[in-house]
Design a protein around this motif. Structure first.
Motif: not given
Lengths: 321, 293
Positions: A190-198, A35-39, A4-10
């Motif tokens: 490689x292209x992204x500014x930030x990467x989240x790994x699950x 989806x839950x955080x209604x981005x 949830x915290x990682x998703x909140x950073x988007x």
């Protein structure tokens, strides 16, 4: 980091690239949190995707999808993506679709990762895909002055956040994918500014030191790690588990009526509080046993036991159920 | 069946060919094949190396090459490649100098059948002015300038690897993977691989992710244990320091260089005899323990 915290950073409006394929290794646990955080107003980059894009379409998170293919393969088209894409970008709840071939998207991501103004390719020559991008100029047919040969210049595609699903990560962000499963996730990371790994599992750093060549994403490329066991469900994560055919069937079946689908989506997808609750709501241990490879179950899940585990992945768990 | 003897495989390299040679200064060079080419008297070869070492020096000393494309030629702590240097100074070998990045871009463009690949790696250097295969391009989209690296397609790539099967599937241990191994065989028209060991396909299937070259890309496989000697081949054996030092001394003058090559390249009738000539089992065992450095 918690999902949830990682998703909140988007932030709303971000460009989010999703790893995996239609039926394999999609970062579903993270997508569910978005989806839950209604981005809102997300641009979704997915070289090939299915359920992940469909959840973001169903929840109204995505305004634009940049993709080579969105489908459920043997289970049909992605219903929410299709509905919103057909409504078009100007309709309420509609979706803009930017279509490329896989290779053209990879070239755009390569241009971004290498900080180049373009990457040339011969893919796309002679196709109508180029005409789709005449206005935006993201692809342009050029002629090499020295040889007279035509090529397609692919411009960079900026990505704010890449989200990928892996087998193992350590606390410092080193992450690795069983070699059998490396699709096109490298390109988006490689292209992204930030990467989240699950990750299916968080392991000690000594596991990475013992087999350094297996590190897929070194920690300096990774900004957040979330533990998400069965985090690709209902897509597969070979050799650990196959995709969950039941879920795909029920999802597609519910989508025959908008009312039924909304109830299904609320109850079965975004409703459950935690990822564990979600897995429980979708069959719990029973469904999870069902998606394990049928043979060599004890070996599945360990990169160290790779030879046996790969054999297991080939023996079972690959056919839709 | 792609299994061949060294002389059979050397026949795939013809006079005048542009030869992509896997090489680092003191590491992973296909030395057994290089010796065979010298013994076979190949002439007018061009070499493509990221970084050349003793192989380039031997080929220059033997008069086998007339052009070189690469980023560096050196034997690191064992000094410059003196015969190569003299051949270049005398005009017998023409050099196209570029950075490793630019060479990889040229080879990648060749592998992808593209006229060129762009890089920003060379902006601000004189290499662009002196190398006709590098061209400053204004970006068609109004961005920063890039350097177009012209496609390079070698006639043949020579590679030394850990193991292969008789179908030409080639595996590498990850510790010895340099970038040239990935791209040279894809860019070249023919691919000749020497390996430490020919194994059954079942052995390769145990670790399919280590297959770096699938059989359809490979024209010939030759079993040549210790085939990178005197360079190192991680993790199997270290480089032979004593041998490097002896060559560095011999290479100081044309006469002593010729004597050295007569003893170690021309005299041994085959690869096994060569291994005897450089010290045999005891010496090789020490190199295998990385103790002979």
């Amino acid at each position: 980091m918690a999902l949830a915290d990682a998703a909140a950073s988007v932030p709303n409006g971000a460009t989010v690239a999703l790893g995996g394929l239609s039926m394999n290794s999609a970062p579903m646990a993270f997508v569910r949190e978005l989806a839950r955080q209604r981005k809102r107003d997300l641009t979704v980059v997915a070289i090939v995707a299915g359920m992940s894009v469909d959840w973001l379409a169903a929840a109204g998170c995505a305004a634009r999808v940049i993709t080579g293919l969105v489908s459920f393969e043997g289970f049909g088209l992605a219903p929410s993506f299709r509905r919103r894409a057909q409504a078009g970008p100007r309709a309420e709840g509609g979706l803009a679709v930017e279509e490329y071939s896989e290779h053209l998207l990879i070239c755009r991501l390569e241009a971004q990762s290498r900080k180049l103004p373009f990457v040339p390719t011969r893919a796309g020559l002679g196709t109508d895909v180029l005409a789709l991008h005449a206005d935006s100029g993201s692809l342009r047919q050029e002629v090499d002055p020295a040889t007279g040969k035509p090529y397609v210049a692919c411009t960079p595609l900026a990505v704010d956040v890449a989200v990928v699903h892996v087998h193992e990560a350590d606390a410092s962000g080193n992450a690795r994918v069983n070699p059998k499963l490396i699709w096109m996730d490298n390109e988006i990371v490689n292209a992204a500014e930030r990467t989240v790994v699950c990750a299916e599992r968080i392991v000690g750093s000594e596991a990475f030191v013992a087999e350094p060549h297996r590190t897929t994403y070194p920690r300096f490329m990774v900004d957040a790690v979330c533990e998400a066991p069965f985090g690709a469900f209902p897509t597969s994560c070979f050799p650990d588990y196959g995709h969950c055919g039941h879920f795909f069937e029920e999802y597609v079946d519910a989508a025959a009526s908008q009312e039924r689908f909304e109830a299904f989506f609320a109850e079965r997808v975004v409703g459950p509080e935690s990822w564990t609750d979600f897995l429980d709501a979708n069959g719990g241990p029973g469904a999870l046993i069902d998606i394990f490879p049928r043979a060599g179950r004890a070996d599945a899940g360990s990169i160290g036991g790779q030879g046996a585990a790969q054999g297991a992945g080939q023996a079972g768990g690959t056919e839709p159920r | 069946m792609k299994l061949k003897t060294l002389p059979e495989a050397a026949a795939l390299v013809r006079d005048g060919d542009l030869v992509a040679l896997q090489n680092m200064a003191t590491q992973s060079a296909p030395m057994a094949m290089v010796r065979e080419l010298i013994r076979a008297g190949r002439r007018d070869l061009g070499l493509v190396c990221l970084v050349g070492g003793m192989a380039v020096d031997w080929l220059a000393a033997s008069g086998s090459i007339n052009r070189f494309v690469g980023a560096a030629v050196s034997m690191e702590q064992f000094g410059l490649c003196q015969r190569f240097r003299k051949a270049v100074e005398a005009g017998r070998v023409r050099v196209e100098e570029l950075s490793e990045t630019a060479l990889l871009a040229r080879l990648t463009a060749g592998a992808r059948s593209l006229p060129f690949l762009p890089t920003r790696g060379l902006i601000g250097t004189d290499l662009i002015d002196i190398n006709p295969n590098l061209e400053l391009l204004e970006d068609p989209f109004g961005g920063p300038p890039v350097v177009a690296c012209r496609a390079l397609v070698p006639d043949v790539a020579l590679i030394h690897a850990h193991r292969a099967d008789r179908f030409g599937n080639v595996q590498y241990e990850p510790t010895a993977l340099w970038p040239d191994i990935g791209i040279m065989p894809k860019a070249a028209r023919r691919v000749v691989v020497t390996v430490e060991r020919v194994v059954g396909s079942d052995v390769l299937r145990l670790n399919p992710d280590r297959t770096v070259l699938p059989g359809f890309m490979v024209d010939a496989v030759v079993e040549a244990p210790w085939g990178a000697h005197p360079t190192s081949f991680n993790p199997c054996y270290g480089y032979d320091s004593g041998f490097h030092l002896r060559w560095a001394e011999a290479a100081a003058a044309p006469g002593s260089a010729t004597e050295f090559l007569a003893a170690f390249v021309h005299a041994p009738a085959d690869h096994a005899t060569y291994l005897q000539a450089v010290g045999g089992a005891a010496r090789l065992a020490a190199l295998g323990r990385w103790e002979a450095g």
